[in-house]
Design an enzyme around this catalytic site. Structure first.
Site, short mmCIF file in Angstrom:
data_model
loop_
_atom_site.label_atom_id
_atom_site.label_comp_id
_atom_site.label_asym_id
_atom_site.label_seq_id
_atom_site.Cartn_x
_atom_site.Cartn_y
_atom_site.Cartn_z
N GLY A 171 0.81 -1.21 0.00
CA GLY A 171 0.00 0.00 0.00
C GLY A 171 0.85 1.26 0.00
O GLY A 171 0.58 2.22 -0.74
N ASP A 224 10.90 -7.26 0.62
CA ASP A 224 10.19 -7.94 1.69
C ASP A 224 10.88 -9.27 1.93
O ASP A 224 11.35 -9.92 0.98
CB ASP A 224 8.72 -8.17 1.36
CG ASP A 224 7.92 -8.44 2.64
OD1 ASP A 224 7.52 -7.45 3.29
OD2 ASP A 224 7.74 -9.61 3.00
N CYS A 274 3.37 0.73 13.28
CA CYS A 274 1.96 0.75 13.68
C CYS A 274 1.85 0.31 15.13
O CYS A 274 0.95 -0.41 15.52
CB CYS A 274 1.10 -0.10 12.76
SG CYS A 274 1.63 -1.83 12.59
#
Length: 447
Positions: free
Chosen positions: A263, A286, A387
Site C-alpha cells: 500500500g 520484503d 503501527c
C-alpha cells in the site's frame, strides 16, 4: 457450510492460534478464494474468530469461573468452542438457542461428543448470568477494557500513556472503519466522493490525509466504483500520511525496506505519477517472497508497474545480500513491530503477542536502522514508522539511534495532528479515526 461446521472450523482455527501456529490472516480463507454461495458462512467464520480474539482475555476470565477445572491441552478446541459460544451470547445478534445448539453440535463434528453436556451446561449458565446482570450487554468502558487485554500490554500502555491509556484500550476494542485511499493522479477526492454517492455508498473525507475517505460501513472492494480501474485502494488514513513525510521527488532513488503488502509503495508511486522530469527508481523489499505477489497485484491494478520499480525478496537488515552500493535518496523503514496500534484490525495481536516480543522487535528495529543508514546518501532522508503505540519501539528507539549516530539529525514534523514525543510524532488510535501510528524523519548530515 452448515452452522455447526462454521463453529467447528472457528474452534480449530482459534486452537491453532493459541498454540502460536499462525495468525488469523494466515489461517482464515481469503474472501476472494471462496465461492459466492459460501460468502455468508465465511463472513460468520471471520466474525466468530475476530470477535472471540477481541474479547479473548475477558471471556477466558469468565470461563475460568464457570468450569470446575481447566481443560486439558489436547482439548484446546473445546475450550475455544466454549469461548466462541460465550462470544455469541454476549456480543452477537443471534438467537440464544441457535448459538448454544450449534456450538454444542460442533463438538460432535470435532469428534468430541463427550463435551456436549459440558458445553450446553456452561453456555446455559452463562446465558442466565447475562440475563440476570442489571447492566446486560454494557458498553465496554473503564475496567472492562483492561480485561479484554493481556495484563502485560494493559500495564505497558498505562505506563507509556497514563492520560490516554483508556482511549487506546477502548479504541482497540471497536470494529475498525473501512478507509480508502483515492488515487489523486487519476481522480480528485471530491469527484470520487460524488461517485460513491451515485453508487449509494455513504462516505466522508478524512481529516488528516488529502487522499483519505471513510465509508459508513465495510463492503467488498468489488462494490467500490473504480476499484478495478485503480481509482482507489483500501488503506488506513494514518499510513496515508507517509508520502507527505517522505517527500520523495522525481529523480530520487527510493527504498521501501519492508514493503508488503504494498500500500505504501503504491501510494509513493502515485504521488510521483504526474510529475515531470527524470523518473524515480524504487526498490521494494520484503523478507517473504510470497508477499511480493500482493505488491505486484497492486502495482498492476493501479497501473504503476514499471521497469523503474523493482521487487525483491530479501532481508533488509542484511544489505550485503541485496544492495548494489548506490546510495538511496529516500528510505522508508516501516519497521516490524508489535502492531499494538492496529489491535482493532488484528485482534489476534491480543492473543499472539507476548511481553518478550517488545524486546525482540526493538532489537530488530535497531539493527534495521543501523544497517539501512549506511545505504542512505548524504543529505538523504529516512522515514521510520511503526503501527505500534509502545514507546520502546518508537520515540525511545529513535532517541537512542540519534544519540549513537553522529551523522543523523531529526527533521521536525510540523503538523497539527498527533502528539509530539521525545523524537518524532505519535498518532494514537481513535474510534472513528486513524490507527495508532508513529513517524520520525531522520536526515543524514552531509560532510
Amino acid at each position: 457450510m452448515k452452522p455447526a461446521k462454521v463453529r467447528a472450523n472457528a474452534a480449530q482455527i482459534l486452537a491453532r492460534l493459541l498454540k502460536q501456529q499462525g495468525s488469523l490472516a494466515s489461517l482464515l480463507p481469503r474472501p476472494a478464494d471462496v465461492a459466492e454461495s459460501d460468502q455468508n458462512q465465511i463472513a460468520l467464520l471471520r466474525e466468530l474468530c475476530f470477535g472471540t480474539c477481541r474479547w479473548y482475555h475477558q471471556l477466558s476470565r469468565e470461563l475460568a469461573r464457570l468450569i470446575d477445572k481447566p481443560l486439558k491441552n489436547k482439548d484446546a478446541d473445546i475450550q475455544c468452542l466454549l469461548l466462541l459460544g460465550m462470544y455469541q451470547l454476549q456480543y452477537m445478534r443471534l438467537a440464544d438457542h441457535a448459538a448454544v445448539n450449534e456450538t454444542v453440535n460442533a463438538s460432535v463434528l470435532l469428534k468430541k461428543g463427550w463435551a456436549k453436556a459440558l458445553i450446553n451446561g456452561v453456555l446455559r449458565q452463562y446465558q442466565r448470568q447475562l440475563a440476570a446482570a442489571s447492566e446486560g450487554k454494557a458498553d465496554v468502558d473503564s475496567d472492562d477494557a483492561r480485561f479484554a487485554y493481556p495484563d502485560w500490554l494493559s500495564s505497558q500502555l498505562h505506563q507509556d500513556w497514563a492520560g490516554q491509556a483508556m482511549q487506546i484500550l477502548h479504541a482497540g476494542n471497536q470494529h475498525p472503519p473501512m478507509t480508502l485511499r483515492v488515487n489523486l493522479s487519476r481522480i480528485t477526492r471530491t469527484d470520487y466522493l460524488e461517485r460513491l454517492t451515485d453508487a449509494g455508498i455513504r462516505a466522508v473525507a478524512g481529516k488528516l490525509a488529502d487522499t483519505a475517505v471513510y465509508l459508513d460501513q465495510g463492503r467488498p472492494v468489488s462494490s467500490l466504483p473504480g476499484f478495478d480501474e485503480g481509482l482507489v485502494s483500501v488503506q488506513d488514513e494514518a499510513s496515508q500520511l507517509i508520502p507527505g513525510l517522505l517527500l520523495a521527488s522525481h529523480g530520487h532513488r527510493i527504498l521501501d525496506a519492508c514493503a508488503a503488502p504494498g500500500g505504501k509503495t503504491c501510494h509513493i508511486l502515485e504521488t510521483l505519477a504526474d510529475a515531470d522530469g527524470k523518473p524515480s527508481s524504487l526498490l521494494a523489499l520484503d523478507i517473504e517472497a510470497r508477499r511480493l505477489t500482493r505488491i505486484e497485484e497492486n502495482l498492476q491494478r493501479l497501473k504503476l508497474a514499471s521497469t523503474r520499480v523493482k521487487l525483491m525478496a530479501a532481508d533488509s537488515s542484511e544489505p550485503d545480500e541485496w544492495w548494489d552500493g548506490e546510495a538511496f535518496d529516500r528510505i522508508l523503514l516501516d519497521a516490524p513491530c508489535t502492531a499494538t496500534g492496529i489491535v482493532r484490525r488484528q485482534p489476534d495481536i491480543k492473543v499472539l503477542r507476548q511481553a518478550a516480543d517488545v524486546v525482540r522487535l526493538s532489537e530488530l528495529q535497531q539493527k534495521l536502522l543501523t544497517r539501512l543508514w549506511a545505504c542512505l546518501a548524504p543529505g538523504g532522508m529516512l522515514l521510520y514508522s511503526t503501527c505500534s503505540v509502545l514507546r520502546a519501539e518508537n520515540d525511545q528507539q529513535i532517541s537512542s539511534f540519534l544519540a549513537e549516530t553522529p551523522d543523523a539529525e531529526e527533521v521536525p514534523i510540523v503538523v497539527d495532528w498527533g502528539t509530539a514525543v521525545a523524537a518524532g510524532r505519535q498518532l494514537l488510535p481513535t474510534e472513528q479515526g486513524p490507527d495508532g501510528f508513529y513517524f520520525a524523519v531522520l536526515q543524514k548530515i552531509a560532510h
